[in-house]
Design a protein around this motif. Sequence first.
Motif, PDB file in Angstrom:
ATOM      1  N   ILE A 141       0.842  -1.202   0.000  1.00 18.81           N
ATOM      2  CA  ILE A 141       0.000   0.000   0.000  1.00 18.81           C
ATOM      3  C   ILE A 141       0.876   1.251   0.000  1.00 18.81           C
ATOM      4  O   ILE A 141       0.636   2.199  -0.759  1.00 18.81           O
ATOM      5  CB  ILE A 141      -0.981  -0.013   1.186  1.00 18.81           C
ATOM      6  N   THR A 142       1.913   1.245   0.820  1.00 16.45           N
ATOM      7  CA  THR A 142       2.841   2.383   0.860  1.00 16.45           C
ATOM      8  C   THR A 142       3.527   2.550  -0.487  1.00 16.45           C
ATOM      9  O   THR A 142       3.632   3.666  -1.010  1.00 16.45           O
ATOM     10  CB  THR A 142       3.885   2.184   1.966  1.00 16.45           C
ATOM     11  N   LEU A 143       4.001   1.452  -1.041  1.00 13.68           N
ATOM     12  CA  LEU A 143       4.633   1.490  -2.356  1.00 13.68           C
ATOM     13  C   LEU A 143       3.651   1.995  -3.410  1.00 13.68           C
ATOM     14  O   LEU A 143       4.018   2.790  -4.277  1.00 13.68           O
ATOM     15  CB  LEU A 143       5.149   0.097  -2.725  1.00 13.68           C
ATOM     16  N   GLY A 144       2.400   1.556  -3.319  1.00 13.35           N
ATOM     17  CA  GLY A 144       1.380   2.006  -4.261  1.00 13.35           C
ATOM     18  C   GLY A 144       1.103   3.493  -4.159  1.00 13.35           C
ATOM     19  O   GLY A 144       0.914   4.170  -5.172  1.00 13.35           O
ATOM     20  N   LEU A 145       1.075   4.011  -2.949  1.00 11.85           N
ATOM     21  CA  LEU A 145       0.874   5.456  -2.768  1.00 11.85           C
ATOM     22  C   LEU A 145       2.004   6.245  -3.430  1.00 11.85           C
ATOM     23  O   LEU A 145       1.769   7.231  -4.134  1.00 11.85           O
ATOM     24  CB  LEU A 145       0.792   5.804  -1.283  1.00 11.85           C
ATOM     25  N   LEU A 146       3.222   5.797  -3.198  1.00 14.60           N
ATOM     26  CA  LEU A 146       4.377   6.486  -3.784  1.00 14.60           C
ATOM     27  C   LEU A 146       4.416   6.290  -5.299  1.00 14.60           C
ATOM     28  O   LEU A 146       4.726   7.231  -6.034  1.00 14.60           O
ATOM     29  CB  LEU A 146       5.667   5.987  -3.129  1.00 14.60           C
ATOM     30  N   ALA A 147       4.098   5.092  -5.775  1.00 15.45           N
ATOM     31  CA  ALA A 147       4.079   4.836  -7.223  1.00 15.45           C
ATOM     32  C   ALA A 147       2.995   5.668  -7.901  1.00 15.45           C
ATOM     33  O   ALA A 147       3.200   6.175  -9.003  1.00 15.45           O
ATOM     34  CB  ALA A 147       3.867   3.351  -7.497  1.00 15.45           C
ATOM     35  N   GLY A 148       1.850   5.816  -7.262  1.00 13.29           N
ATOM     36  CA  GLY A 148       0.784   6.653  -7.806  1.00 13.29           C
ATOM     37  C   GLY A 148       1.208   8.106  -7.907  1.00 13.29           C
ATOM     38  O   GLY A 148       0.900   8.788  -8.892  1.00 13.29           O
ATOM     39  N   ALA A 149       1.927   8.586  -6.900  1.00 11.46           N
ATOM     40  CA  ALA A 149       2.419   9.967  -6.932  1.00 11.46           C
ATOM     41  C   ALA A 149       3.442  10.148  -8.049  1.00 11.46           C
ATOM     42  O   ALA A 149       3.420  11.158  -8.768  1.00 11.46           O
ATOM     43  CB  ALA A 149       3.029  10.333  -5.586  1.00 11.46           C
ATOM     44  N   ILE A 150       4.327   9.171  -8.219  1.00  6.68           N
ATOM     45  CA  ILE A 150       5.322   9.259  -9.287  1.00  6.68           C
ATOM     46  C   ILE A 150       4.647   9.184 -10.654  1.00  6.68           C
ATOM     47  O   ILE A 150       4.998   9.932 -11.572  1.00  6.68           O
ATOM     48  CB  ILE A 150       6.381   8.149  -9.123  1.00  6.68           C
ATOM     49  N   ALA A 151       3.659   8.305 -10.799  1.00 10.20           N
ATOM     50  CA  ALA A 151       2.926   8.214 -12.067  1.00 10.20           C
ATOM     51  C   ALA A 151       2.211   9.528 -12.369  1.00 10.20           C
ATOM     52  O   ALA A 151       2.151   9.964 -13.516  1.00 10.20           O
ATOM     53  CB  ALA A 151       1.927   7.063 -12.022  1.00 10.20           C
ATOM     54  N   LYS A 152       1.672  10.170 -11.352  1.00  6.80           N
ATOM     55  CA  LYS A 152       0.991  11.459 -11.525  1.00  6.80           C
ATOM     56  C   LYS A 152       1.979  12.543 -11.959  1.00  6.80           C
ATOM     57  O   LYS A 152       1.646  13.392 -12.782  1.00  6.80           O
ATOM     58  CB  LYS A 152       0.295  11.845 -10.213  1.00  6.80           C
ATOM     59  N   ILE A 153       3.197  12.482 -11.426  1.00  5.01           N
ATOM     60  CA  ILE A 153       4.229  13.447 -11.829  1.00  5.01           C
ATOM     61  C   ILE A 153       4.619  13.213 -13.287  1.00  5.01           C
ATOM     62  O   ILE A 153       4.816  14.163 -14.046  1.00  5.01           O
ATOM     63  CB  ILE A 153       5.455  13.348 -10.898  1.00  5.01           C
TER      64      ILE A 153
END
Length: 88
Positions: A7-19
Amino acid sequence: MGIISWITLGLLAGAIAKILLPGRDPGGFIGTTLIGITGAFVGGWISARFLDRPVEKEFFDLTTWGAAIGGSLVLLIGYRLLFGNSRD
């Protein structure tokens, strides 16, 4: 890795994908966050199932991060295609 790590990795991956794919999404922050979490799971599954690259048990493995970010990007692009891209 445990479920909390994914879940933590997903939150960070989602933020990176958004960037990497800027613009306004129909779902906003919550939608992008859920896409990131789901993308981490989907990316890990695709990596293990079809690419014969099982995800390591370590949180800071580059393959794990690549799979999570890749899965998030694929889901974010699909989400924009299905529900519209409001870059206006």
